[in-house]
Design a protein around this motif. Structure first.
Motif, mmCIF file in Angstrom:
data_model
loop_
_atom_site.group_PDB
_atom_site.id
_atom_site.type_symbol
_atom_site.label_atom_id
_atom_site.label_comp_id
_atom_site.label_asym_id
_atom_site.label_seq_id
_atom_site.Cartn_x
_atom_site.Cartn_y
_atom_site.Cartn_z
ATOM 1 N N ALA A 257 25.050 34.108 51.288
ATOM 2 C CA ALA A 257 26.555 34.106 51.030
ATOM 3 C C ALA A 257 26.728 35.125 49.963
ATOM 4 N N ALA A 258 25.920 35.468 48.873
ATOM 5 C CA ALA A 258 26.238 36.497 47.835
ATOM 6 C C ALA A 258 26.332 37.924 48.574
ATOM 7 N N PHE A 259 25.462 37.885 49.624
ATOM 8 C CA PHE A 259 25.375 39.458 50.193
ATOM 9 C C PHE A 259 26.288 39.490 51.477
ATOM 10 N N SER A 260 27.360 38.566 51.594
ATOM 11 C CA SER A 260 28.002 38.531 53.025
ATOM 12 C C SER A 260 28.966 39.914 52.916
ATOM 13 N N ALA A 261 29.215 40.524 53.857
ATOM 14 C CA ALA A 261 30.053 41.712 53.977
ATOM 15 C C ALA A 261 31.339 41.324 54.390
#
Lengths: 494, 501, 135
Positions: free
Chosen positions: A130-134
């Motif tokens: 989720a943190a790295f979702s674009a």
């Protein structure tokens, strides 16, 4: 701004996922092997994430597209400053919590530990994802996976109380995400044809103000993990879970994914300018303020330690939302910084609660008079943690609160300033007496002997670490401050 | 048009295998399973070859049965829509065969030869329905499918299944006969039975009442056969009391193939212009679909038996597909076609998991399901994944077809349909988590009142799983649920968008 | 009135099959005895078969069998066949298949009815429903 394509974000997500078969394999027959796999995975994950920090601090973004679902909606990663901040917090605390849960679960001889560590690993994968979702679709994907992965953790004890709590957990979290976020997300895609988080938002005049307001509210309440009232009651209910679960998930991962998602929506989907133009920031700020004040008042009345902490978390989460809603650079910085500061502070407090439970079996604050005599290290850590939450120096929480206060002054929002200050006082009101009663009481009132008998080492060491970090963050708020500042630059058209 | 024999092979392989199998059942029963396996493998192989060839060349593949060219001869016409449905049908048939071997041996040892023969005929019928390009041939194969499914269903629970099957016979005959009637009217007006031919002959006749009647009869016949609410009453009993090995194949395939027939009639035979411009039915049908979705969900809530619950969920899913197709835009039709594939896979996964559970527990009533997560972790994991797909959680395939359906609904302004879809997700979440709860919490609701956290010892529960072949099949299909989900973009771009043009 | 009568009678085949279909449908739905339902099903399917056959008919046409000995000349020149002289054979062909299907369905349904009878000793639907509910 440079864009680097790298497989590192995917690796960071997958590491703990791939280790699950190893965990299941070693199972309860070889618990030490199992635990070492967890540590190995956690460390590798943390290292991968740290390795991406330099690039992000230079202003670059690391991207990776996995699958394209529809034009403008794909499953893709993009590591930017905001995501990195969150990922750093989550991954570092995962390792510490892994250590803590070893001590806790073994100290209580809990059942189903393999299932526990496996779903824990899955939950952390989803958090980092989720943190790295674009874009919103990927974020939604990991948000849902996280909800589902944490259900077995919350209902770990498999008794009647867990069953009811689990039901409430799912009703609020899954119900809002399917009922509110999903339609809102598809509405966005339908209106604009894209879901990617872009600085300045994705709307270019497609929405009228009433429609935008409705959409905003759908997102605010749809991401129920952020605990905005009235979608907050799952949090205290989820306290039936074992404390490591409460600690990481409900102080760090699950709830932070909720506010993270809201911040992403505010900054990346709507855009700061859009919200400022239509004065929607004050709407969000108003809702957040109500949650802050009400939850702090309720926290005052709670006797069960973890429930008091839960209501405190609800309030603190809304600080982050409030920070973003202030729509001013310092305010948003404060909100983002609070993600990190609150995480370290709150996890210390939860660790203390758990340690007390392991050592003495007590859950209620009224039973903990004089406990400082028995567990001084724990209670001092508790003191540091609560200082951070209240926002007093010399702890990290002071820095984030400082920025929040500056943010309200920047935007001339004196009502919010009042909210911040009064809630700090309420925080002090429900934390400091605990500390006071733990140490400064007469011998008749004390319920414990003056003999130091702490929780197992594996429980105490983590909480000391996080307390020290909370303390240290006051002096060295890097890299969180840098990341937050970088992110804010991006949002304000930098 | 590249001539190739694969379309014929596709249908003939299981047909011949069925005949051989039926002979073998008199001689040596153990031969039947390998024969069936060979027949279905050949079929599956042909369908994949056809799919890859069509994607590569972009042309349809036709085969004239016995060399007679249309419109006098029967033509088998494989295009993008067909081929992907064929791959799904043959794959599911094959995997089901592998997974159900143990169940068939255990439950119907002496009839296993007959079972395999009838099963093969069922699959032949399904493949034929999907592959054919002739309207009457479709009726014939449809009836082959129906007759064999009546027989398969009746092999189940001896108390209830004959009556359930008989009820299905009555309603199924009405459905198929209506379709036949519709075809008759088409023949009267156009003089042809070939789908492509009729498509070219119909446009000048758009205002004619006879064509309208033809369309309505065809549609209603197909709707009865796919169990669109309120013509769904045959489905729950028929699927619930069928033997699990048969239900696993019938449930995912039968109704979805009928949805394919509906879409084929709508898109190829009658055409968009007729349906959405000349007629003004679409909004009523979308309303009906929305009601079907909601009704299926509500009826499922009242069930205390897993199989019946799954059957009502199927009724709800049919509403998705009918609504999507009738929305009138490409997105909705895309969602509907994608959902044919996705629903087939996820229903199959669900029934596979249920079959595994039924292998160990007495029956699938809720009371017997407690503590299953501990006893059968792998089967329950598959069940959970199938459930999540039905609820519509990414990255499973159910989410992506729902995405298109909701988008299509928003585009068409059919907000009732969108609301029904969201409602259905929530209801399915309740349905499945209710089951998960029962399976997760070992003790019955009554006696778990006061357990102290510390002294709470759980007995180590022994794992009693289903046979390995079933588990592997479940694993493969679960993997497909996720893969088809994340690759749905590819599927849409390469298959559906070119098909819809 | 006479006009209306003429219009109706001109399409008497359609009316006939509709009436038969309705009789069959009524029997399938309303009758209590399984055998009567089965008979109704058969009537229903037969009605459709009749419909198909009837649409192939042409006025003053004969059955579509071409005999090589007759027609044209005696051994001189190709045979000239006027389509209008022969009724349309295609519906007949189609209906052969449909009759087979109908018979097969009837057979399957009978087998099921026998099974039901062996189990419950009755063919009345209301009694059956009661028995099954008690199970």
């Amino acid at each position: 701004m440079d864009i680097i394509t790298s497989i590192k974000p995917l690796l960071a997500v997958l590491v703990s996922l791939l280790v699950i078969p190893m965990l299941v394999f070693s199972s309860s027959k070889r618990p030490n092997v199992r635990e070492s796999w967890t540590f190995l995975a956690g460390t590798i994950k943390f290292l991968i994430i740290v390795s991406m920090v330099p690039a992000v601090l230079e202003g670059k973004q690391i991207v990776l597209t996995l699958f394209e679902i529809a034009p403008g909606a794909d499953i893709a990663f993009r590591v930017d400053a905001l995501g990195m901040l969150f990922a750093l917090v989550a991954s570092s605390l995962y390792i510490i919590t892994a250590m803590y849960s070893m001590g806790y679960m073994r100290g209580l001889n809990e059942h189903g530990q393999t299932r526990f560590v496996s779903f824990f690993a899955l939950a952390i994968s989803a958090t980092v994802g989720a943190a790295f979702s674009a874009n919103l679709l990927t974020l939604y994907l990991f948000y849902e996976i996280l909800s589902l992965a944490t259900y077995p953790l919350v209902t770990h004890h498999q008794d009647q109380a867990s069953r009811i709590a689990g039901r409430r957990y799912l009703t609020f979290i899954l119900g809002t995400s399917i009922g509110l976020v999903l339609p809102a997300m598809i509405w966005c895609y339908h209106a604009t044809g894209t879901l990617a988080f872009s600085p300045g938002g994705i709307f270019t005049g497609q929405l009228s103000v009433p429609a935008a307001t409705v959409l905003l509210l759908m997102f605010l309440f749809g991401f129920a993990k952020a605990g905005i009232m009235p979608c907050h009651s799952w949090l205290p209910a989820a306290m039936v879970a074992p404390t490591p679960v409460s600690a990481l998930l409900h102080a760090v991962a699950v709830v932070k994914v909720g506010v993270f998602s809201i911040v992403r929506v505010i900054t990346g989907i709507f855009g700061i300018d859009f919200l400022a133009t239509f004065d929607l920031g004050s709407l969000i700020a108003g809702i957040a303020s109500v949650t802050i004040i009400v939850s702090s008042c309720i926290a005052l009345s709670q006797d069960e330690f973890k429930r008091r902490l839960a209501y405190s978390t609800i309030g603190q989460l809304s600080y982050i939302v409030l920070g973003a809603a202030l729509l001013s650079p310092k305010g948003v910085t404060g909100g983002l910084l609070h993600i990190a500061m609150h995480a370290f502070g709150k996890i210390t407090l939860f660790f203390c609660a758990g340690a007390i439970f392991v050592a003495t079996g007590k859950k209620y604050l009224s039973q903990m008079v004089g406990i400082g005599r028995r567990m001084p290290v724990t209670m001092i850590a508790f003191f540091i943690g609560s200082l951070s939450i209240i926002g007093l120096p010399p702890t990290g929480g002071f820095i984030s609160k400082w920025y929040l206060v500056l943010g309200t002054l920047e935007g001339d929002q004196l009502v919010m300033l009042f909210v911040l200050l009064s809630s700090s006082m309420l925080n002090a009101a429900y934390f400091l007496p605990v500390f006071y009663k733990a140490f400064f009481c007469t011998d008749e009132e004390a319920m414990f002997e003056k003999r130091v008998d702490e929780a197992p080492m594996l429980c105490v060491v983590p909480l000391v670490i996080t307390a020290l970090v909370s303390f240290g963050l006051f002096f060295i708020p890097q890299p969180f401050l840098n990341l937050a500042a970088l992110a804010v630059n991006g949002f304000f058209g930098g | 048009m590249t001539p190739t024999n694969y379309p014929a092979l596709l249908v003939l392989a299981p047909l011949v295998a069925a005949i051989v199998c039926s002979c073998a059942s008199w001689l040596r029963k153990t031969l039947c399973y390998p024969i069936a396996l060979v027949g279905l493998v050949v079929s599956f192989f042909s369908s994949t070859v056809l799919l890859s060839r069509i994607i590569a060349t972009g042309e349809e593949i036709t085969y004239y049965m016995a060399g007679w060219s249309p419109p006098f001869g029967i033509e088998y016409r494989i295009d993008l829509l067909n081929s992907v449905v064929l791959v799904a049908v043959t794959a599911i048939a094959l995997i089901n065969l592998l997974a159900s071997h143990q169940e068939v041996l255990r439950d119907a040892e002496e009839k296993s030869g007959t079972f395999y023969a009838v099963y093969l005929l069922f699959i032949t019928g399904l493949i034929g329905v999907v592959a054919t390009g002739d309207l009457f041939n479709l009726y014939v194969l449809l009836e082959i499918t129906s007759l064999t499914s009546y027989a398969l269903i009746a092999m189940g629970d001896p108390d209830r299944s004959p009556m359930a099957s008989l009820n299905y016979v009555f309603i199924g005959v009405i459905g198929a006969s209506f379709y036949l009637l519709g075809v008759g009217y088409i023949y009267i007006m156009t003089g042809s039975l070939n789908m492509m031919d009729v498509a070219t002959l119909l446009p000048p006749l758009h205002g004619s009442t006879a064509v309208l009647v033809a369309f309505l009869f065809c549609m209603i016949g197909v709707w009865i056969k796919m169990a669109l609410f309120p013509m769904h009453t045959w489905l729950p009993n028929a699927y619930a009391y069928a033997p699990i090995a048969a239900a696993r194949a019938i449930a995912p395939l039968m109704t979805k193939v009928m949805v394919y027939v509906m879409i084929r009639l709508m898109v190829t035979v009658f055409g968009y212009d007729y349906i959405f411009k000349a007629l003004h039915l679409s909004s009523s049908v979308v309303w009906l679909a929305a009601i079907a979705i909601v009704a299926g969900g509500i009826l499922a809530l009242g069930q205390r038996d897993l199989k019946k619950m799954a059957a009502y969920i199927i009724v709800s899913e049919i509403g998705y597909m009918v609504g999507g197709a009738w929305l009138g835009n490409n997105t909705g039709m895309t969602g509907s076609i994608l959902h044919i594939i996705n629903d087939a896979i996820m229903t199959f996964a669900l029934f596979l998991a249920m079959g595994n559970i039924a292998f160990r527990t007495k029956n699938l009533r809720f009371e017997n399901l407690s503590g299953l997560f501990a006893k059968m972790p792998w089967s329950m994991a598959g069940f959970a994944l199938a459930g999540l797909s039905i609820i519509g959680v990414p990255p499973t395939c159910g989410f992506f077809s729902k995405w298109y359906l909701v988008m299509g609904g928003l585009e068409a302004g059919a907000y009732h349909f969108v609301a029904a879809l969201i409602f259905s997700s929530l209801v399915c979440a309740i349905l499945f988590f209710r089951v998960f709860e029962i399976c997760f919490f070992e003790s019955a609701p009554g006696d778990a009142a006061a357990h102290d956290h510390q002294g709470h010892h759980h007995a180590e529960v022994a794992i009693e799983e289903a046979p390995v072949s079933s588990l592997i099949s479940l694993g493969v299909v679960s993997l497909l649920v996720i893969l088809v989900g994340v690759y749905s973009g590819t599927i849409v771009q390469t298959i559906i968008v070119p098909f819809l043009g | 009135m006479t006009d209306f009568f003429i219009v109706v009678m001109a399409k008497y085949n359609y009316w006939l099959y509709i009436i038969l279909m309705m009789i069959g449908l009524y029997a399938m739905i309303a009758k209590n005895n399984l055998m009567k339902k089965l008979v109704g099903m058969n009537i229903f399917q037969t009605a459709i078969i009749l419909f198909y056959i009837s649409i192939g008919y042409k006025i003053d046409a004969t059955i579509p069998i071409i005999e090589n000995a007759h027609g044209g000349g005696h051994g001189a020149g190709p045979l000239v066949i006027h389509a209008a002289d022969y009724i349309n054979p295609l519906p007949h062909v189609l209906m052969l298949t449909a009759i087979v299907v109908s018979v097969a369905t009837f057979g399957v349904a009978m087998a099921l009815a026998i099974k039901v009878y062996q189990r419950y000793q009755t063919l009345e639907e209301d009694e059956l429903r009661m028995h099954i509910r008690e199970k």
